[in-house]
Structures are given as C-alpha cells and as structure tokens.
Design a protein around this motif. Structure first.
Motif, mmCIF file in Angstrom:
data_model
loop_
_atom_site.group_PDB
_atom_site.id
_atom_site.type_symbol
_atom_site.label_atom_id
_atom_site.label_comp_id
_atom_site.label_asym_id
_atom_site.label_seq_id
_atom_site.Cartn_x
_atom_site.Cartn_y
_atom_site.Cartn_z
ATOM 1 N N HIS A 70 0.817 -1.245 0.053
ATOM 2 C CA HIS A 70 -0.061 0.045 0.009
ATOM 3 C C HIS A 70 0.894 1.200 0.000
ATOM 4 N N LYS A 71 2.274 1.164 -0.149
ATOM 5 C CA LYS A 71 2.950 2.171 -0.386
ATOM 6 C C LYS A 71 2.989 3.021 -1.589
ATOM 7 N N PHE A 72 2.409 2.406 -2.801
ATOM 8 C CA PHE A 72 2.416 2.985 -3.939
ATOM 9 C C PHE A 72 0.972 2.822 -4.595
ATOM 10 N N MET A 73 0.726 4.138 -5.114
ATOM 11 C CA MET A 73 -0.567 4.212 -5.991
ATOM 12 C C MET A 73 -0.243 4.125 -7.464
ATOM 13 N N TYR A 74 -1.047 3.269 -8.227
ATOM 14 C CA TYR A 74 -0.600 3.486 -9.763
ATOM 15 C C TYR A 74 -1.879 3.511 -10.403
ATOM 16 N N VAL A 75 -1.670 4.562 -11.447
ATOM 17 C CA VAL A 75 -2.746 5.173 -12.523
ATOM 18 C C VAL A 75 -2.008 5.348 -13.730
ATOM 19 N N ALA A 76 -3.106 5.026 -14.827
ATOM 20 C CA ALA A 76 -2.740 5.314 -16.113
ATOM 21 C C ALA A 76 -3.559 6.492 -16.670
ATOM 22 N N PHE A 77 -2.980 7.304 -17.424
ATOM 23 C CA PHE A 77 -3.601 8.301 -18.194
ATOM 24 C C PHE A 77 -4.073 7.620 -19.603
ATOM 25 N N GLN A 78 -5.183 7.482 -19.926
ATOM 26 C CA GLN A 78 -5.930 6.765 -20.935
ATOM 27 C C GLN A 78 -5.411 7.368 -22.434
ATOM 28 N N GLY A 79 -5.386 8.483 -22.548
ATOM 29 C CA GLY A 79 -5.235 8.917 -23.867
ATOM 30 C C GLY A 79 -3.714 8.657 -24.687
ATOM 31 N N ASN A 80 -2.473 8.698 -23.410
ATOM 32 C CA ASN A 80 -1.362 8.470 -23.919
ATOM 33 C C ASN A 80 -0.705 7.501 -23.313
ATOM 34 N N SER A 81 -1.448 6.518 -22.648
ATOM 35 C CA SER A 81 -1.016 5.143 -22.092
ATOM 36 C C SER A 81 0.207 5.129 -21.165
ATOM 37 N N ASN A 82 0.319 6.513 -20.567
ATOM 38 C CA ASN A 82 1.446 6.521 -19.651
ATOM 39 C C ASN A 82 1.048 5.720 -18.212
ATOM 40 N N ILE A 83 1.813 5.082 -17.352
ATOM 41 C CA ILE A 83 1.428 4.754 -16.268
ATOM 42 C C ILE A 83 2.310 5.155 -15.445
ATOM 43 N N TYR A 84 1.743 5.663 -14.108
ATOM 44 C CA TYR A 84 2.602 6.430 -13.218
ATOM 45 C C TYR A 84 2.422 5.777 -11.751
ATOM 46 N N ALA A 85 3.501 5.810 -11.113
ATOM 47 C CA ALA A 85 3.376 5.320 -9.503
ATOM 48 C C ALA A 85 3.446 6.700 -8.679
ATOM 49 N N PHE A 86 2.525 6.850 -7.671
ATOM 50 C CA PHE A 86 2.799 7.803 -6.827
ATOM 51 C C PHE A 86 3.015 7.104 -5.198
ATOM 52 N N TRP A 87 3.391 7.908 -4.414
ATOM 53 C CA TRP A 87 3.773 7.723 -2.996
ATOM 54 C C TRP A 87 3.712 8.955 -2.060
ATOM 55 N N ARG A 88 3.459 8.632 -1.062
ATOM 56 C CA ARG A 88 3.380 9.648 0.172
ATOM 57 C C ARG A 88 4.861 9.901 0.419
ATOM 58 N N THR A 89 5.118 11.379 0.446
ATOM 59 C CA THR A 89 6.325 11.807 0.637
ATOM 60 C C THR A 89 7.020 11.397 2.145
ATOM 61 N N ASP A 90 6.150 11.039 2.975
ATOM 62 C CA ASP A 90 6.414 10.701 4.180
ATOM 63 C C ASP A 90 6.918 9.246 4.520
ATOM 64 N N GLY A 91 6.848 8.588 3.035
ATOM 65 C CA GLY A 91 7.256 7.127 3.110
ATOM 66 C C GLY A 91 6.191 6.287 3.544
ATOM 67 N N LEU A 92 5.288 6.590 4.108
ATOM 68 C CA LEU A 92 4.218 5.644 4.941
ATOM 69 C C LEU A 92 3.312 4.928 3.515
ATOM 70 N N ALA A 93 2.651 3.971 4.020
ATOM 71 C CA ALA A 93 1.609 3.544 3.222
ATOM 72 C C ALA A 93 0.502 4.290 3.109
ATOM 73 N N PHE A 94 -0.348 4.301 2.277
ATOM 74 C CA PHE A 94 -1.570 5.180 1.971
ATOM 75 C C PHE A 94 -2.741 4.896 3.116
ATOM 76 N N ASN A 95 -2.646 3.590 3.645
ATOM 77 C CA ASN A 95 -3.502 3.531 4.611
ATOM 78 C C ASN A 95 -3.174 3.617 6.019
ATOM 79 N N ALA A 96 -1.768 4.320 6.077
ATOM 80 C CA ALA A 96 -1.075 4.695 7.433
ATOM 81 C C ALA A 96 -1.912 5.942 8.040
#
Length: 106
Positions: A70-96
């Motif tokens: 749960h430390k990384f959130m993944y999402v794609a932008f449909q038009g250009n098919s790019n996939i990105y990973a996002f994370w919290r700047t404090d390094g914790l999981a999204f459910n922390a």
C-alpha cells in the motif's frame, strides 16, 4: 438515478474506485473524462480531497491500483497510455496515519 461530483474540484463522475483492504476511512477514485483527469479520495464522512492533479492531460485516468504494501498508488492516463506510480512523501503506506489532509469546500 445519477451521481455526480459537480462541486469542489470535480467536473465529472467518479470512475475506477478502489479501497485498501482493512481501511474503512478512505475510498479512492479516478475522474471519468472531461477536462480534468485527477485522482481523488473521500473519507467516511463524505469529505473529498485531491491526491493527484492531472493538469496537462486532457483525458481520463484509469487503472487505479495499489501495491501489496500500500505504499504505491498506480494510475494510467488513458489517452497517452502512460502509467505512473505515486507515493506519500513521508514514505508511509496510503492506509497509514492520516495527517494534514486539505479537504475541498462543500
């Protein structure tokens, strides 16, 4: 029946809804098309906040998913098919621990 997020920072309906197992506090979702392609969250009280702004991407976000820890959130932008990973700047999981969330006005 129809639903909408035509308030705050939203222009369209939610799409690609995700919840982290054992986290009853937040629901995460992409925005369905339009001029905004943001990633948002909603807490159990119904308050909305933006996690990622998709400025410069005139297409919808899709494929919302979290890593097993749960430390990384993944999402794609449909038009250009790019996939990105996002994370919290404090390094914790999204459910922390949740702190300093800026909610949108109703």
């Amino acid at each position: 029946m129809s639903s909408s997020t035509v308030s705050g920072a939203f222009n369209n309906q939610p799409d690609q809804i995700a919840r982290i197992t054992d986290d009853e506090e937040f629901l995460y979702f992409c925005e369905d098309g339009g001029s905004d392609s943001d990633i948002h969250g909603r807490n159990k009280n119904g308050d909305f906040f933006t996690i990622v702004r998709g400025d410069g991407y005139p297409t919808e976000t899709t494929g919302l998913a979290f890593s097993p820890d749960h430390k990384f959130m993944y999402v794609a932008f449909q038009g250009n098919s790019n996939i990105y990973a996002f994370w919290r700047t404090d390094g914790l999981a999204f459910n922390a621990v949740k702190a300093d969330i800026k909610y949108h006005d109703a």
